[in-house]
Design a protein around this motif. Structure first.
Motif, PDB file in Angstrom:
ATOM      1  N   GLN A 147      -8.497   6.157   2.052  1.00  0.00           N
ATOM      2  CA  GLN A 147      -8.247   5.549   0.621  1.00  0.00           C
ATOM      3  C   GLN A 147      -7.614   4.114   0.822  1.00  0.00           C
ATOM      4  O   GLN A 147      -7.682   3.399  -0.075  1.00  0.00           O
ATOM      5  CB  GLN A 147      -7.574   6.659   0.029  1.00  0.00           C
ATOM      6  CG  GLN A 147      -8.267   7.744  -0.410  1.00  0.00           C
ATOM      7  CD  GLN A 147      -9.476   7.467  -1.586  1.00  0.00           C
ATOM      8  OE1 GLN A 147      -9.134   6.257  -2.354  1.00  0.00           O
ATOM      9  NE2 GLN A 147     -10.281   8.069  -1.658  1.00  0.00           N
ATOM     10  N   ALA A 148      -6.616   3.801   1.925  1.00  0.00           N
ATOM     11  CA  ALA A 148      -6.129   2.518   1.883  1.00  0.00           C
ATOM     12  C   ALA A 148      -7.329   1.373   2.286  1.00  0.00           C
ATOM     13  O   ALA A 148      -7.068   0.643   1.469  1.00  0.00           O
ATOM     14  CB  ALA A 148      -5.209   2.484   3.249  1.00  0.00           C
ATOM     15  N   TYR A 149      -8.184   1.628   3.069  1.00  0.00           N
ATOM     16  CA  TYR A 149      -9.028   0.963   3.400  1.00  0.00           C
ATOM     17  C   TYR A 149     -10.051   0.729   1.948  1.00  0.00           C
ATOM     18  O   TYR A 149     -10.601  -0.270   1.779  1.00  0.00           O
ATOM     19  CB  TYR A 149     -10.201   1.582   4.332  1.00  0.00           C
ATOM     20  CG  TYR A 149      -9.622   1.328   5.854  1.00  0.00           C
ATOM     21  CD1 TYR A 149      -9.765   0.107   6.713  1.00  0.00           C
ATOM     22  CD2 TYR A 149      -8.578   2.107   6.515  1.00  0.00           C
ATOM     23  CE1 TYR A 149      -9.390  -0.055   7.754  1.00  0.00           C
ATOM     24  CE2 TYR A 149      -7.978   1.961   7.676  1.00  0.00           C
ATOM     25  CZ  TYR A 149      -8.276   1.072   8.409  1.00  0.00           C
ATOM     26  OH  TYR A 149      -7.950   0.601   9.708  1.00  0.00           O
ATOM     27  N   GLY A 150     -10.371   1.822   1.289  1.00  0.00           N
ATOM     28  CA  GLY A 150     -11.297   1.650   0.310  1.00  0.00           C
ATOM     29  C   GLY A 150     -10.685   0.812  -0.835  1.00  0.00           C
ATOM     30  O   GLY A 150     -11.044   0.150  -1.692  1.00  0.00           O
ATOM     31  N   HIS A 151      -9.400   1.168  -1.106  1.00  0.00           N
ATOM     32  CA  HIS A 151      -8.366   0.423  -1.882  1.00  0.00           C
ATOM     33  C   HIS A 151      -8.237  -1.193  -1.677  1.00  0.00           C
ATOM     34  O   HIS A 151      -8.390  -2.071  -2.552  1.00  0.00           O
ATOM     35  CB  HIS A 151      -6.971   1.061  -2.174  1.00  0.00           C
ATOM     36  CG  HIS A 151      -7.130   2.006  -3.265  1.00  0.00           C
ATOM     37  ND1 HIS A 151      -7.494   3.397  -2.868  1.00  0.00           N
ATOM     38  CD2 HIS A 151      -6.910   1.927  -4.620  1.00  0.00           C
ATOM     39  CE1 HIS A 151      -7.262   4.340  -4.074  1.00  0.00           C
ATOM     40  NE2 HIS A 151      -7.101   3.382  -5.141  1.00  0.00           N
ATOM     41  N   LEU A 152      -8.247  -1.398  -0.481  1.00  0.00           N
ATOM     42  CA  LEU A 152      -8.029  -2.835  -0.060  1.00  0.00           C
ATOM     43  C   LEU A 152      -9.347  -3.405  -0.460  1.00  0.00           C
ATOM     44  O   LEU A 152      -9.517  -4.421  -1.005  1.00  0.00           O
ATOM     45  CB  LEU A 152      -8.179  -2.887   1.652  1.00  0.00           C
ATOM     46  CG  LEU A 152      -8.077  -4.133   2.190  1.00  0.00           C
ATOM     47  CD1 LEU A 152      -6.923  -5.225   1.462  1.00  0.00           C
ATOM     48  CD2 LEU A 152      -8.019  -4.051   3.517  1.00  0.00           C
ATOM     49  N   ALA A 153     -10.515  -2.899  -0.133  1.00  0.00           N
ATOM     50  CA  ALA A 153     -11.907  -3.605  -0.486  1.00  0.00           C
ATOM     51  C   ALA A 153     -12.004  -3.652  -2.093  1.00  0.00           C
ATOM     52  O   ALA A 153     -12.388  -4.555  -2.420  1.00  0.00           O
ATOM     53  CB  ALA A 153     -12.995  -2.607   0.231  1.00  0.00           C
ATOM     54  N   ALA A 154     -11.448  -2.706  -2.742  1.00  0.00           N
ATOM     55  CA  ALA A 154     -11.649  -2.632  -4.157  1.00  0.00           C
ATOM     56  C   ALA A 154     -10.830  -3.708  -4.607  1.00  0.00           C
ATOM     57  O   ALA A 154     -11.417  -4.398  -5.529  1.00  0.00           O
ATOM     58  CB  ALA A 154     -11.440  -1.259  -4.656  1.00  0.00           C
ATOM     59  N   VAL A 155      -9.523  -3.940  -4.233  1.00  0.00           N
ATOM     60  CA  VAL A 155      -8.719  -4.909  -4.710  1.00  0.00           C
ATOM     61  C   VAL A 155      -9.171  -6.399  -4.413  1.00  0.00           C
ATOM     62  O   VAL A 155      -9.340  -6.974  -5.207  1.00  0.00           O
ATOM     63  CB  VAL A 155      -7.331  -4.747  -4.239  1.00  0.00           C
ATOM     64  CG1 VAL A 155      -6.490  -6.096  -4.525  1.00  0.00           C
ATOM     65  CG2 VAL A 155      -6.590  -3.615  -4.592  1.00  0.00           C
ATOM     66  N   LEU A 156      -9.604  -6.242  -3.219  1.00  0.00           N
ATOM     67  CA  LEU A 156     -10.251  -7.676  -2.923  1.00  0.00           C
ATOM     68  C   LEU A 156     -11.728  -8.165  -3.674  1.00  0.00           C
ATOM     69  O   LEU A 156     -12.035  -9.356  -3.836  1.00  0.00           O
ATOM     70  CB  LEU A 156     -10.677  -7.799  -1.262  1.00  0.00           C
ATOM     71  CG  LEU A 156      -9.559  -7.695  -0.472  1.00  0.00           C
ATOM     72  CD1 LEU A 156     -10.288  -7.565   0.910  1.00  0.00           C
ATOM     73  CD2 LEU A 156      -8.729  -8.990  -0.297  1.00  0.00           C
ATOM     74  N   ALA A 157     -12.454  -6.941  -4.105  1.00  0.00           N
ATOM     75  CA  ALA A 157     -13.480  -7.343  -5.045  1.00  0.00           C
ATOM     76  C   ALA A 157     -13.020  -7.625  -6.436  1.00  0.00           C
ATOM     77  O   ALA A 157     -13.953  -8.425  -7.109  1.00  0.00           O
ATOM     78  CB  ALA A 157     -14.284  -6.071  -4.985  1.00  0.00           C
TER      79      ALA A 157
END
Length: 328
Positions: A147-157
């Motif tokens: 989830q941390a990796y997923g949230h990093l990608a989502a925030v960067l988007a």
């Protein structure tokens, strides 16, 4: 959720979409768009079916059904706390997507990958409305799992990120996530501690913690905190002081009243009342709720809901059919 994909009768054999396919077919921003579209189409999260949780020897089984006129679906997820020590994911499961009018199966999706995509998409949609567009942010990320990796990608988007600070129990995993952020183009990315909270514009909590991760008095006015790690009434990642100070937004008032320990514990303590909600995700998307001024923090508490799985699964299925059409 009326996506332009073939009807179930045209595809009698369900598609099987593994984790790699789910991740490849739908980027984080598109997943957030699918959630926003479902809400704009009139979906009411307040009337969504609650999740069922069944204790089992290895942990917990979760059953999450949802339906619209065009689609239906159900996620069966396992939460196995002992799995990480075995080198296995903590969250397991599958998602069965059905044609709405006939209830014929049209796809089976990897449930863990769907959750890893859906949960950050919910956060991303909240971040769209709770943080200022065009303003770079310093991100403080609690957690180092999927989830941390997923949230990093989502925030960067969604936003330009000038710095990422990762706080996690395992220093090695925290360092790997910080290195991953640098690989994604973040100018500064490092590991840190809860003492970095005052400098963060956006704090994202995606951990298995059952007690607060940081002192809520440290969160700067105008900063946004997103907490997604728990859906149990006796577990929380944020403390009562942060909740008291903040304008609080939730996916659904009904779901939060059942499962959001971050809010239910302060209510039980008498720190806040049950009406301490500035708005819901649907109200933010529709414009019926607006972020507060810069004097207070904004807290978005997510527990995860079945309608979100359905909206994102439909979007993944649509992308898969389009991809299949190109290669067929």
């Amino acid at each position: 959720m009326n996506h332009a994909v073939p009807e179930a009768s045209e595809n009698p054999t369900p598609l099987v979409l593994d984790a790699a396919a789910v991740t490849r077919l739908l980027p984080p921003a598109a997943a957030a768009d699918a959630l926003a579209a479902a809400l704009r189409d009139g979906l009411d999260p307040e009337s969504a079916a609650p999740r069922s949780a069944v204790p089992v020897p290895a942990g917990e089984l979760l059953l999450m059904p949802a339906a619209s006129a065009s689609w239906a679906g159900v996620k069966v997820a396992g939460v196995a706390p002992g799995n990480p020590a075995r080198g296995l994911p903590r969250i397991t499961g599958s998602y069965l997507l059905l044609d709405g009018p006939t209830l014929r199966p049209v796809a089976v999706l990897d449930g863990a990958a769907l959750t890893t995509l859906r949960t950050p998409a919910v956060s991303a949609l909240a971040i769209r409305h709770l943080t200022a567009p065009g303003r770079p942010v310093r991100l403080l990320l609690f957690g180092s799992g999927p989830q941390a990796y997923g949230h990093l990608a989502a925030v960067l988007a969604e936003r330009e990120v000038t710095e990422v600070v990762v706080v996690a129990r395992d220093p090695g995993r925290a360092a790997r996530l910080a290195a991953h952020a640098r690989e994604l183009g973040v100018p500064k990315a490092r590991t840190g501690t809860a003492g970095d909270v005052p400098d963060a514009d956006l704090v994202v909590c995606c951990t298995t913690a059952r007690t607060p991760l940081f002192d809520g008095r440290l969160v700067a006015p105008g900063a946004t905190v997103v907490a997604v790690g728990s859906h149990e009434p006796d577990a929380r990642e944020t403390d009562s002081e942060l909740v008291r100070r903040s304008a609080v937004y939730v996916e659904s008032r009904a779901a939060a009243a059942r499962e959001a320990g971050d809010l239910l514990i302060p209510e039980a303590e008498g720190v806040i009342g049950p009406g301490h909600r500035a708005g819901t995700l649907a109200e933010l998307v529709s414009g019926r709720a607006a972020p507060p001024g810069p004097a207070v923090p904004r807290l978005f508490k997510s527990v995860g809901m079945a309608w979100e799985d359905l909206a994102v699964a439909v979007a993944v299925y649509g992308a898969a059919r389009t991809d299949y059409g190109r290669s067929g």
